[in-house]
Design a protein around this motif. Sequence first.
Motif, PDB file in Angstrom:
ATOM      1  N   PRO A   1       0.829  -1.205   0.000  1.00 53.92           N
ATOM      2  CA  PRO A   1       0.000   0.000   0.000  1.00 53.92           C
ATOM      3  C   PRO A   1       0.866   1.258   0.000  1.00 53.92           C
ATOM      4  O   PRO A   1       1.892   1.322   0.669  1.00 53.92           O
ATOM      5  CB  PRO A   1      -0.795  -0.121   1.306  1.00 53.92           C
ATOM      6  CG  PRO A   1      -0.828  -1.587   1.591  1.00 53.92           C
ATOM      7  CD  PRO A   1       0.487  -2.117   1.084  1.00 53.92           C
ATOM      8  N   GLY A   2       0.447   2.232  -0.779  1.00 56.50           N
ATOM      9  CA  GLY A   2       1.183   3.488  -0.853  1.00 56.50           C
ATOM     10  C   GLY A   2       2.220   3.535  -1.952  1.00 56.50           C
ATOM     11  O   GLY A   2       2.839   4.577  -2.174  1.00 56.50           O
ATOM     12  N   THR A   3       2.429   2.435  -2.657  1.00 60.72           N
ATOM     13  CA  THR A   3       3.395   2.428  -3.755  1.00 60.72           C
ATOM     14  C   THR A   3       2.885   3.311  -4.891  1.00 60.72           C
ATOM     15  O   THR A   3       1.706   3.296  -5.226  1.00 60.72           O
ATOM     16  CB  THR A   3       3.624   0.992  -4.257  1.00 60.72           C
ATOM     17  OG1 THR A   3       4.195   0.223  -3.199  1.00 60.72           O
ATOM     18  CG2 THR A   3       4.558   0.958  -5.461  1.00 60.72           C
ATOM     19  N   LEU A   4       3.787   4.056  -5.462  1.00 54.18           N
ATOM     20  CA  LEU A   4       3.477   4.912  -6.607  1.00 54.18           C
ATOM     21  C   LEU A   4       4.059   4.230  -7.841  1.00 54.18           C
ATOM     22  O   LEU A   4       5.271   4.015  -7.923  1.00 54.18           O
ATOM     23  CB  LEU A   4       4.114   6.292  -6.385  1.00 54.18           C
ATOM     24  CG  LEU A   4       3.917   7.362  -7.433  1.00 54.18           C
ATOM     25  CD1 LEU A   4       2.435   7.692  -7.599  1.00 54.18           C
ATOM     26  CD2 LEU A   4       4.681   8.620  -7.021  1.00 54.18           C
ATOM     27  N   ASP A   5       3.193   3.838  -8.767  1.00 53.19           N
ATOM     28  CA  ASP A   5       3.636   3.171  -9.988  1.00 53.19           C
ATOM     29  C   ASP A   5       3.295   4.073 -11.168  1.00 53.19           C
ATOM     30  O   ASP A   5       2.122   4.300 -11.469  1.00 53.19           O
ATOM     31  CB  ASP A   5       2.959   1.809 -10.124  1.00 53.19           C
ATOM     32  CG  ASP A   5       3.631   0.941 -11.158  1.00 53.19           C
ATOM     33  OD1 ASP A   5       4.877   0.878 -11.176  1.00 53.19           O
ATOM     34  OD2 ASP A   5       2.914   0.311 -11.956  1.00 53.19           O
ATOM     35  N   ILE A   6       4.319   4.605 -11.803  1.00 54.53           N
ATOM     36  CA  ILE A   6       4.151   5.567 -12.891  1.00 54.53           C
ATOM     37  C   ILE A   6       4.434   4.841 -14.203  1.00 54.53           C
ATOM     38  O   ILE A   6       5.561   4.371 -14.421  1.00 54.53           O
ATOM     39  CB  ILE A   6       5.116   6.756 -12.707  1.00 54.53           C
ATOM     40  CG1 ILE A   6       4.919   7.376 -11.315  1.00 54.53           C
ATOM     41  CG2 ILE A   6       4.925   7.778 -13.808  1.00 54.53           C
ATOM     42  CD1 ILE A   6       6.050   8.288 -10.891  1.00 54.53           C
ATOM     43  N   PRO A   7       3.432   4.728 -15.089  1.00 58.36           N
ATOM     44  CA  PRO A   7       3.620   3.961 -16.326  1.00 58.36           C
ATOM     45  C   PRO A   7       4.703   4.512 -17.251  1.00 58.36           C
ATOM     46  O   PRO A   7       5.399   3.746 -17.914  1.00 58.36           O
ATOM     47  CB  PRO A   7       2.255   4.033 -17.014  1.00 58.36           C
ATOM     48  CG  PRO A   7       1.293   4.449 -15.969  1.00 58.36           C
ATOM     49  CD  PRO A   7       2.069   5.222 -14.947  1.00 58.36           C
ATOM     50  N   GLU A   8       4.879   5.827 -17.283  1.00 60.21           N
ATOM     51  CA  GLU A   8       5.868   6.425 -18.189  1.00 60.21           C
ATOM     52  C   GLU A   8       6.362   7.729 -17.573  1.00 60.21           C
ATOM     53  O   GLU A   8       5.577   8.641 -17.330  1.00 60.21           O
ATOM     54  CB  GLU A   8       5.227   6.699 -19.554  1.00 60.21           C
ATOM     55  CG  GLU A   8       6.196   7.097 -20.630  1.00 60.21           C
ATOM     56  CD  GLU A   8       7.058   5.942 -21.123  1.00 60.21           C
ATOM     57  OE1 GLU A   8       8.156   6.232 -21.618  1.00 60.21           O
ATOM     58  OE2 GLU A   8       6.680   4.774 -20.999  1.00 60.21           O
ATOM     59  N   ALA A   9       7.654   7.792 -17.303  1.00 54.71           N
ATOM     60  CA  ALA A   9       8.238   9.009 -16.736  1.00 54.71           C
ATOM     61  C   ALA A   9       9.694   9.129 -17.172  1.00 54.71           C
ATOM     62  O   ALA A   9      10.398   8.127 -17.307  1.00 54.71           O
ATOM     63  CB  ALA A   9       8.162   8.982 -15.207  1.00 54.71           C
ATOM     64  N   LYS A  10      10.125  10.357 -17.363  1.00 51.51           N
ATOM     65  CA  LYS A  10      11.549  10.615 -17.576  1.00 51.51           C
ATOM     66  C   LYS A  10      12.213  10.584 -16.203  1.00 51.51           C
ATOM     67  O   LYS A  10      11.633  11.029 -15.217  1.00 51.51           O
ATOM     68  CB  LYS A  10      11.756  11.968 -18.247  1.00 51.51           C
ATOM     69  CG  LYS A  10      11.270  11.999 -19.665  1.00 51.51           C
ATOM     70  CD  LYS A  10      11.546  13.332 -20.312  1.00 51.51           C
ATOM     71  CE  LYS A  10      11.039  13.295 -21.753  1.00 51.51           C
ATOM     72  NZ  LYS A  10      11.293  14.544 -22.450  1.00 51.51           N
ATOM     73  N   TRP A  11      13.431  10.052 -16.150  1.00 46.60           N
ATOM     74  CA  TRP A  11      14.149   9.951 -14.882  1.00 46.60           C
ATOM     75  C   TRP A  11      15.633  10.159 -15.104  1.00 46.60           C
ATOM     76  O   TRP A  11      16.130  10.051 -16.225  1.00 46.60           O
ATOM     77  CB  TRP A  11      13.880   8.596 -14.207  1.00 46.60           C
ATOM     78  CG  TRP A  11      14.191   7.413 -15.074  1.00 46.60           C
ATOM     79  CD1 TRP A  11      13.319   6.708 -15.858  1.00 46.60           C
ATOM     80  CD2 TRP A  11      15.472   6.791 -15.274  1.00 46.60           C
ATOM     81  NE1 TRP A  11      13.976   5.707 -16.528  1.00 46.60           N
ATOM     82  CE2 TRP A  11      15.296   5.726 -16.181  1.00 46.60           C
ATOM     83  CE3 TRP A  11      16.750   7.034 -14.775  1.00 46.60           C
ATOM     84  CZ2 TRP A  11      16.347   4.917 -16.593  1.00 46.60           C
ATOM     85  CZ3 TRP A  11      17.809   6.216 -15.184  1.00 46.60           C
ATOM     86  CH2 TRP A  11      17.592   5.176 -16.086  1.00 46.60           C
ATOM     87  N   GLU A  12      16.320  10.430 -13.984  1.00 49.40           N
ATOM     88  CA  GLU A  12      17.782  10.582 -13.986  1.00 49.40           C
ATOM     89  C   GLU A  12      18.334   9.909 -12.739  1.00 49.40           C
ATOM     90  O   GLU A  12      17.686   9.892 -11.694  1.00 49.40           O
ATOM     91  CB  GLU A  12      18.151  12.066 -13.979  1.00 49.40           C
ATOM     92  CG  GLU A  12      17.649  12.819 -15.189  1.00 49.40           C
ATOM     93  CD  GLU A  12      17.832  14.329 -15.073  1.00 49.40           C
ATOM     94  OE1 GLU A  12      18.222  14.816 -13.995  1.00 49.40           O
ATOM     95  OE2 GLU A  12      17.556  15.007 -16.068  1.00 49.40           O
ATOM     96  N   LEU A  13      19.523   9.371 -12.853  1.00 49.55           N
ATOM     97  CA  LEU A  13      20.205   8.766 -11.710  1.00 49.55           C
ATOM     98  C   LEU A  13      21.623   9.297 -11.638  1.00 49.55           C
ATOM     99  O   LEU A  13      22.370   9.231 -12.625  1.00 49.55           O
ATOM    100  CB  LEU A  13      20.240   7.237 -11.831  1.00 49.55           C
ATOM    101  CG  LEU A  13      20.857   6.518 -10.629  1.00 49.55           C
ATOM    102  CD1 LEU A  13      19.862   6.468  -9.469  1.00 49.55           C
ATOM    103  CD2 LEU A  13      21.305   5.109 -11.001  1.00 49.55           C
ATOM    104  N   GLU A  14      21.985   9.835 -10.494  1.00 47.28           N
ATOM    105  CA  GLU A  14      23.375  10.170 -10.199  1.00 47.28           C
ATOM    106  C   GLU A  14      23.958   8.906  -9.584  1.00 47.28           C
ATOM    107  O   GLU A  14      23.643   8.541  -8.463  1.00 47.28           O
ATOM    108  CB  GLU A  14      23.441  11.340  -9.218  1.00 47.28           C
ATOM    109  CG  GLU A  14      24.842  11.783  -8.916  1.00 47.28           C
ATOM    110  CD  GLU A  14      24.852  12.935  -7.933  1.00 47.28           C
ATOM    111  OE1 GLU A  14      25.616  12.849  -6.959  1.00 47.28           O
ATOM    112  OE2 GLU A  14      24.097  13.910  -8.140  1.00 47.28           O
ATOM    113  N   ILE A  15      24.780   8.218 -10.331  1.00 47.01           N
ATOM    114  CA  ILE A  15      25.237   6.872  -9.964  1.00 47.01           C
ATOM    115  C   ILE A  15      26.264   6.928  -8.833  1.00 47.01           C
ATOM    116  O   ILE A  15      27.271   7.624  -8.936  1.00 47.01           O
ATOM    117  CB  ILE A  15      25.837   6.153 -11.182  1.00 47.01           C
ATOM    118  CG1 ILE A  15      24.796   6.021 -12.287  1.00 47.01           C
ATOM    119  CG2 ILE A  15      26.365   4.774 -10.783  1.00 47.01           C
ATOM    120  CD1 ILE A  15      25.362   5.529 -13.600  1.00 47.01           C
TER     121      ILE A  15
END
Length: 144
Positions: free
Chosen positions: A89-103
């Motif tokens: 419960p409370g999970t946010l599932d976004i079907p399509e989104a731009k994202w970035e990761l600072e590795i």
Amino acid sequence: MARDIAGEGRVTIFRLLHNWPDNISGVVAYTTTGHFGDTAVMGYIPIPEVPDVSLLNVAARHLPLAAGQEAHAAWVLCTGWSSRTVMKPGTLDIPEAKWELEIDTTTAPKETIYGHSRLLVGRFSMPDDTLMNAARALLPALAG
């Protein structure tokens, strides 16, 4: 020096208890990239009131002392994959989104785990402020 990667696709975001006994939770995002999603991307959502989290360190606290980097990576992969397949419960599932990761770290397990042959972990963000605010709102005590 941090390296960045960007992508677009399905993003699953969830709360994760990452520091105990202080009961500190953060917000973590899971997505995939690469050929048929063979690279897992796991990152913490930066929230000023919450300390940055190393997901591999969280894994180390969950596993026996003798477990090594390979087991820590497997725990992170399992946590991300499971967050999507059995959403709490409370999970946010976004079907399509731009994202970035600072590795922060890149690792490759000896064998494919949950369809992933590579894991990238670090600081996760999305350029859409509405989505970032929705992710941060998963910690209700800090929202508003």
